[in-house]
Scaffold this motif. Structure first.
Motif, PDB file in Angstrom:
ATOM      1  N   ASP A 131     -61.487 -35.820 -45.144  1.00 39.83           N
ATOM      2  CA  ASP A 131     -62.719 -36.342 -45.743  1.00 39.83           C
ATOM      3  C   ASP A 131     -62.867 -37.792 -45.290  1.00 39.83           C
ATOM      4  O   ASP A 131     -62.159 -38.679 -45.766  1.00 39.83           O
ATOM      5  CB  ASP A 131     -62.641 -36.250 -47.261  1.00 39.83           C
ATOM      6  N   THR A 132     -63.786 -38.031 -44.352  1.00 40.23           N
ATOM      7  CA  THR A 132     -63.937 -39.364 -43.759  1.00 40.23           C
ATOM      8  C   THR A 132     -64.932 -40.241 -44.508  1.00 40.23           C
ATOM      9  O   THR A 132     -65.364 -41.271 -43.993  1.00 40.23           O
ATOM     10  CB  THR A 132     -64.374 -39.239 -42.290  1.00 40.23           C
ATOM     11  N   SER A 133     -65.298 -39.849 -45.730  1.00 36.39           N
ATOM     12  CA  SER A 133     -66.226 -40.681 -46.504  1.00 36.39           C
ATOM     13  C   SER A 133     -65.540 -41.958 -46.993  1.00 36.39           C
ATOM     14  O   SER A 133     -66.212 -42.923 -47.369  1.00 36.39           O
ATOM     15  CB  SER A 133     -66.768 -39.902 -47.703  1.00 36.39           C
ATOM     16  N   LYS A 134     -64.209 -41.966 -46.998  1.00 36.70           N
ATOM     17  CA  LYS A 134     -63.458 -43.160 -47.383  1.00 36.70           C
ATOM     18  C   LYS A 134     -62.495 -43.506 -46.257  1.00 36.70           C
ATOM     19  O   LYS A 134     -61.703 -42.666 -45.832  1.00 36.70           O
ATOM     20  CB  LYS A 134     -62.684 -42.929 -48.681  1.00 36.70           C
ATOM     21  N   LEU A 135     -62.596 -44.741 -45.759  1.00 38.56           N
ATOM     22  CA  LEU A 135     -61.762 -45.184 -44.640  1.00 38.56           C
ATOM     23  C   LEU A 135     -61.160 -46.548 -44.929  1.00 38.56           C
ATOM     24  O   LEU A 135     -61.653 -47.303 -45.768  1.00 38.56           O
ATOM     25  CB  LEU A 135     -62.589 -45.248 -43.351  1.00 38.56           C
ATOM     26  N   TRP A 136     -60.095 -46.854 -44.209  1.00 36.69           N
ATOM     27  CA  TRP A 136     -59.468 -48.177 -44.251  1.00 36.69           C
ATOM     28  C   TRP A 136     -59.634 -48.860 -42.899  1.00 36.69           C
ATOM     29  O   TRP A 136     -59.800 -48.206 -41.870  1.00 36.69           O
ATOM     30  CB  TRP A 136     -57.981 -48.062 -44.547  1.00 36.69           C
ATOM     31  N   LEU A 137     -59.562 -50.177 -42.917  1.00 32.62           N
ATOM     32  CA  LEU A 137     -59.449 -50.985 -41.707  1.00 32.62           C
ATOM     33  C   LEU A 137     -58.120 -51.717 -41.762  1.00 32.62           C
ATOM     34  O   LEU A 137     -57.858 -52.472 -42.708  1.00 32.62           O
ATOM     35  CB  LEU A 137     -60.596 -51.995 -41.607  1.00 32.62           C
ATOM     36  N   ASP A 138     -57.262 -51.490 -40.780  1.00 37.72           N
ATOM     37  CA  ASP A 138     -56.005 -52.226 -40.662  1.00 37.72           C
ATOM     38  C   ASP A 138     -56.219 -53.337 -39.643  1.00 37.72           C
ATOM     39  O   ASP A 138     -56.247 -53.098 -38.429  1.00 37.72           O
ATOM     40  CB  ASP A 138     -54.870 -51.300 -40.234  1.00 37.72           C
ATOM     41  N   ILE A 139     -56.392 -54.552 -40.163  1.00 36.10           N
ATOM     42  CA  ILE A 139     -56.754 -55.711 -39.333  1.00 36.10           C
ATOM     43  C   ILE A 139     -55.484 -56.436 -38.903  1.00 36.10           C
ATOM     44  O   ILE A 139     -54.614 -56.739 -39.733  1.00 36.10           O
ATOM     45  CB  ILE A 139     -57.664 -56.663 -40.139  1.00 36.10           C
ATOM     46  N   GLN A 140     -55.379 -56.711 -37.598  1.00 42.36           N
ATOM     47  CA  GLN A 140     -54.219 -57.421 -37.069  1.00 42.36           C
ATOM     48  C   GLN A 140     -54.481 -58.924 -37.135  1.00 42.36           C
ATOM     49  O   GLN A 140     -55.231 -59.475 -36.323  1.00 42.36           O
ATOM     50  CB  GLN A 140     -53.931 -56.966 -35.636  1.00 42.36           C
ATOM     51  N   LEU A 141     -53.864 -59.562 -38.110  1.00 49.44           N
ATOM     52  CA  LEU A 141     -54.118 -60.970 -38.399  1.00 49.44           C
ATOM     53  C   LEU A 141     -52.945 -61.825 -37.918  1.00 49.44           C
ATOM     54  O   LEU A 141     -51.788 -61.565 -38.312  1.00 49.44           O
ATOM     55  CB  LEU A 141     -54.312 -61.146 -39.906  1.00 49.44           C
ATOM     56  N   PRO A 142     -53.179 -62.823 -37.063  1.00 46.37           N
ATOM     57  CA  PRO A 142     -52.089 -63.709 -36.659  1.00 46.37           C
ATOM     58  C   PRO A 142     -51.446 -64.379 -37.873  1.00 46.37           C
ATOM     59  O   PRO A 142     -52.129 -64.710 -38.846  1.00 46.37           O
ATOM     60  CB  PRO A 142     -52.789 -64.749 -35.766  1.00 46.37           C
TER      61      PRO A 142
END
Length: 371
Positions: free
Chosen positions: A220-231
């Protein structure tokens, strides 16, 4: 004429115009500039509307599907895949049929249910008869108690047989029909537990599978995360929970929820964000660029980098007045790309210079300002 020569020429002209400005008695940080002189210098103005934030720094991010948004449909019984009823990447609804599975074990479990239901009916009739005889004093109470115990055991066996078929995927109507002595099913229709998209089909028609073998994967792709690569050095500039995130080039936004505790070999930490708008525009596994809002927030004025002049360790913007400009000290709160957010004694409706600031600075310093 080369670009460097043109820039040097314009700078010399700016200083020449600055030296030619009238020396009217003004405040130390206010200096006169006419409309004609502004045009000659190439000064452009920007109106201040209201304090706001500026787009944050840009970082790479990976679109991730939360574990709770994906499930695997496994074989409840050993058998043969008789028919596939969905295809790869097909959207499915809750309860929709995915495939048909022919299983000898299904017949055995239905037979057990019929036998358990028959014994339960007999035990219930026996219990009622023994209770009636005991009430009339014809038989001792012990016989009624033994009949009650036997009826409870048969009822438990019936519930166990029903539960086994429910776990196998048989619907309630079919279970009730079998328990009542009706026709048994020769195949099991396996259905989707929840809505989503079929992301993987691990079997083919005619394939034999064992119990618990994975068959179909649904997401179910109605809920997604973003894994942000932060220095690592940027950690203090972002808000770990509740910060605003915008996906570059997409009408998609997210809100930060957590900051990782471990550092990767590339010296980055993972800043996770929940997608709150525009999830259909993203695909799990893809990489995107995101802008992460700065931490702190508060009141500040978004201005172009070119609008701020430096004098010593202080920063200034040039506010338009009736006769010229006022060099107004500001504090730079944060920056990203060609934008700054500053704080100072500024008001909505004021106009500040955003080009040819070097010429205005020369005019200001030529009048003795900036001390």
């Amino acid at each position: 004429m080369s670009y460097q020569s043109s820039l040097w020429t314009r700078t010399l002209c700016a200083f020449a115009i600055a030296l030619s400005l009238p020396s009217a008695a003004l405040a130390a940080d206010e200096f006169a500039v006419s409309a004609a002189q502004m045009q000659a210098l190439g000064v452009q103005l920007q109106r201040l509307e209201k304090p706001a934030s500026i787009p944050g720094m840009t970082y790479p991010a990976r679109v991730v599907l939360p574990p709770s948004q994906e499930y695997v449909v496994s074989a409840p019984l050993a058998g043969v895949v008789d028919q596939l009823l969905v295809g790869q990447n097909e959207a499915v609804k809750p309860g929709q049929a995915l495939l048909r599975l022919v299983s000898p074990e299904l017949g055995e479990q239905q037979l057990k249910l019929m036998e358990a239901a028959s014994r339960n009916r007999l035990a219930q009739r026996t219990l009622q008869r023994e209770k009636q005889l005991a009430a009339e004093g014809i038989v001792p109470d012990r016989r009624a108690q033994d009949a009650e115990t036997a009826a409870a055991e048969d009822r438990a066996r019936l519930r166990q047989a029903e539960a086994a078929l429910r776990l196998a995927g048989l619907d309630a109507a079919s279970i009730r029909r079998v328990a009542e002595g009706g026709a048994m099913q020769d195949a099991l229709v396996i259905r989707a537990r929840a809505g989503g998209t079929v992301t993987d089909i691990g079997i083919k028609t005619g394939q034999r599978v064992q119990q618990s073998d994975p068959l179909v994967r649904v997401a179910d792709t109605s809920k997604l995360w973003l894994d942000i690569q932060l220095p690592v050095e940027r950690q203090s500039q972002v808000t770990a929970r509740g910060g605003q995130v915008n996906v570059v080039g997409r009408d998609t936004s997210a809100v930060t929820t957590s900051l990782g505790t471990t550092v990767s070999e590339s010296q980055t930490v993972t800043l996770r964000a929940d997608v709150t708008r525009g999830a259909p525009l993203l695909r799990p596994g893809e990489f995107v660029q995101v802008q992460v809002a700065f931490a702190g927030g508060g009141e500040g004025w978004p201005v172009p980098v070119a609008a701020v002049a430096r004098q010593g360790d202080k920063a200034y913007v040039f506010v338009r007045t009736e006769t010229g400009f006022l060099a107004t000290p500001v504090e730079v709160l944060d920056s990203a790309g060609q934008a700054l957010r500053v704080k100072g004694t500024l008001r909505p409706g004021q106009q500040i210079a955003i080009t040819s600031v070097i010429g205005l600075k020369a005019a200001w310093l030529g009048k003795g300002g900036g001390n």
